[in-house]
Design a protein around this motif. Structure first.
Motif, PDB file in Angstrom:
ATOM      1  N   TRP A 105      17.161  27.203   7.535  1.00 29.50           N
ATOM      2  CA  TRP A 105      17.700  26.673   6.101  1.00 29.50           C
ATOM      3  C   TRP A 105      16.840  25.508   5.506  1.00 29.50           C
ATOM      4  CZ3 TRP A 105      23.662  25.705   7.154  1.00 29.50           C
ATOM      5  CH2 TRP A 105      24.360  26.864   7.177  1.00 29.50           C
ATOM      6  N   SER A 106      16.856  25.701   4.116  1.00 25.33           N
ATOM      7  CA  SER A 106      16.314  24.459   3.410  1.00 25.33           C
ATOM      8  C   SER A 106      17.467  23.564   3.118  1.00 25.33           C
ATOM      9  CB  SER A 106      15.800  24.818   2.086  1.00 25.33           C
ATOM     10  OG  SER A 106      16.804  25.579   1.398  1.00 25.33           O
ATOM     11  N   GLU A 107      17.185  22.335   2.348  1.00 24.35           N
ATOM     12  CA  GLU A 107      18.243  21.445   2.029  1.00 24.35           C
ATOM     13  C   GLU A 107      19.107  22.244   0.966  1.00 24.35           C
ATOM     14  OE1 GLU A 107      17.160  17.435   0.729  1.00 24.35           O
ATOM     15  OE2 GLU A 107      15.390  17.510   2.037  1.00 24.35           O
TER      16      GLU A 107
ATOM     17  N   ALA B  57      23.564  25.410  14.022  1.00 23.23           N
ATOM     18  CA  ALA B  57      23.460  26.472  14.567  1.00 23.23           C
ATOM     19  C   ALA B  57      22.859  27.520  13.804  1.00 23.23           C
ATOM     20  CB  ALA B  57      24.460  26.934  15.692  1.00 23.23           C
ATOM     21  N   LEU B  58      23.597  27.974  12.611  1.00 23.81           N
ATOM     22  CA  LEU B  58      23.157  28.778  11.947  1.00 23.81           C
ATOM     23  C   LEU B  58      21.882  28.159  10.899  1.00 23.81           C
ATOM     24  CD1 LEU B  58      26.232  30.313  10.140  1.00 23.81           C
ATOM     25  CD2 LEU B  58      24.775  31.240  11.971  1.00 23.81           C
ATOM     26  N   ALA B  59      21.875  27.045  10.706  1.00 26.04           N
ATOM     27  CA  ALA B  59      20.418  26.436  10.221  1.00 26.04           C
ATOM     28  C   ALA B  59      19.393  26.665  10.764  1.00 26.04           C
ATOM     29  CB  ALA B  59      20.836  24.899   9.788  1.00 26.04           C
ATOM     30  N   GLU B  60      19.594  26.668  12.312  1.00 24.80           N
ATOM     31  CA  GLU B  60      18.258  26.725  13.207  1.00 24.80           C
ATOM     32  C   GLU B  60      17.916  28.138  13.401  1.00 24.80           C
ATOM     33  OE1 GLU B  60      16.704  25.039  17.579  1.00 24.80           O
ATOM     34  OE2 GLU B  60      19.261  25.376  16.993  1.00 24.80           O
ATOM     35  N   ARG B  61      18.842  28.944  13.256  1.00 24.00           N
ATOM     36  CA  ARG B  61      18.808  30.409  13.433  1.00 24.00           C
ATOM     37  C   ARG B  61      18.037  30.848  12.198  1.00 24.00           C
ATOM     38  NH1 ARG B  61      23.703  33.954  14.246  1.00 24.00           N
ATOM     39  NH2 ARG B  61      23.996  32.522  16.264  1.00 24.00           N
ATOM     40  N   GLU B  62      18.425  30.354  11.002  1.00 24.88           N
ATOM     41  CA  GLU B  62      17.985  31.153   9.914  1.00 24.88           C
ATOM     42  C   GLU B  62      17.265  30.183   9.064  1.00 24.88           C
ATOM     43  OE1 GLU B  62      21.588  31.785   7.729  1.00 24.88           O
ATOM     44  OE2 GLU B  62      22.418  33.289   9.333  1.00 24.88           O
TER      45      GLU B  62
ATOM     46  N   ALA C 273      24.449  24.835  -0.262  1.00 27.27           N
ATOM     47  CA  ALA C 273      25.132  26.018  -0.831  1.00 27.27           C
ATOM     48  C   ALA C 273      26.155  26.215   0.361  1.00 27.27           C
ATOM     49  CB  ALA C 273      24.181  27.277  -0.987  1.00 27.27           C
ATOM     50  N   GLU C 274      25.566  26.519   1.686  1.00 30.37           N
ATOM     51  CA  GLU C 274      26.712  26.738   2.654  1.00 30.37           C
ATOM     52  C   GLU C 274      27.976  25.827   2.842  1.00 30.37           C
ATOM     53  OE1 GLU C 274      26.741  29.518   4.375  1.00 30.37           O
ATOM     54  OE2 GLU C 274      24.892  30.406   3.831  1.00 30.37           O
ATOM     55  N   LEU C 275      27.483  24.500   2.321  1.00 30.69           N
ATOM     56  CA  LEU C 275      28.822  23.670   2.691  1.00 30.69           C
ATOM     57  C   LEU C 275      29.679  23.772   1.472  1.00 30.69           C
ATOM     58  CD1 LEU C 275      26.711  20.342   3.591  1.00 30.69           C
ATOM     59  CD2 LEU C 275      28.621  21.345   4.923  1.00 30.69           C
TER      60      LEU C 275
ATOM     61  N   ARG D   3      26.379  14.618   2.208  1.00 28.70           N
ATOM     62  CA  ARG D   3      26.198  16.067   1.123  1.00 28.70           C
ATOM     63  C   ARG D   3      27.549  16.384   1.010  1.00 28.70           C
ATOM     64  NH1 ARG D   3      21.246  18.119   0.353  1.00 28.70           N
ATOM     65  NH2 ARG D   3      19.569  16.985   1.458  1.00 28.70           N
ATOM     66  N   LEU D   4      28.478  16.169   2.044  1.00 20.40           N
ATOM     67  CA  LEU D   4      29.860  16.930   2.033  1.00 20.40           C
ATOM     68  C   LEU D   4      30.540  15.871   1.150  1.00 20.40           C
ATOM     69  CD1 LEU D   4      32.003  18.899   2.765  1.00 20.40           C
ATOM     70  CD2 LEU D   4      32.335  17.623   4.729  1.00 20.40           C
TER      71      LEU D   4
END
Length: 128
Positions: free
Chosen positions: A79-81, A72-77, A86-88, A11-12
């Motif tokens: 995240w969807s794909e 870590a943030l994806a797990e906490r929040e 968006a974060e990347l 994705r990156l």
């Protein structure tokens, strides 16, 4: 949703291709996705993560993004794909801005980052 390191790398790569070639001027070390998480050492209990960083040192100019911080943030929040993308994108754009400003001798985003961290500290102390 937690994407694998390989999925995030793919994705990156796609996201990086969206940026104009001018952004890569003098970025001789390129963009790296590193496996580790980088909790900000100023904040206990992994309250804040370093998602990426622009580096300008003896190795050259390069951008590192930290898969473990994103995961870590994806797990906490939860995240969807789309959240991952968006974060990347946002993180890479942020680090490219540091790069371009660095080439121009500017510090605008660096100052904004400092203000953000100071506000975060103050809110944390107040318990907001």
């Amino acid at each position: 949703m937690i994407l694998s390191f390989e999925e995030v790398g793919d994705r990156l790569d796609g996201i990086a291709e969206e940026f104009p070639p001018e952004f890569y001027e003098d970025l001789n070390g390129g963009i790296s996705l590193l496996p580790e998480a980088r909790p900000d050492p100023e904040f206990p209990e992994e309250e804040l993560y370093i998602m990426g960083e622009y580096c300008n040192d003896q190795m050259g100019r390069y951008i590192n993004l930290y898969y473990g911080s994103f995961a870590a943030l994806a797990e906490r929040e939860n995240w969807s794909e789309e959240d991952w993308d968006a974060e990347l994108y946002e993180t890479l754009a942020h680090e490219f801005t540091h790069h371009v400003e660095g080439l121009a001798g500017e510090r605008g985003l660096e100052i904004q980052d400092e203000v953000f961290l100071e506000q975060f500290r103050e809110e944390r102390e107040r318990g907001d």
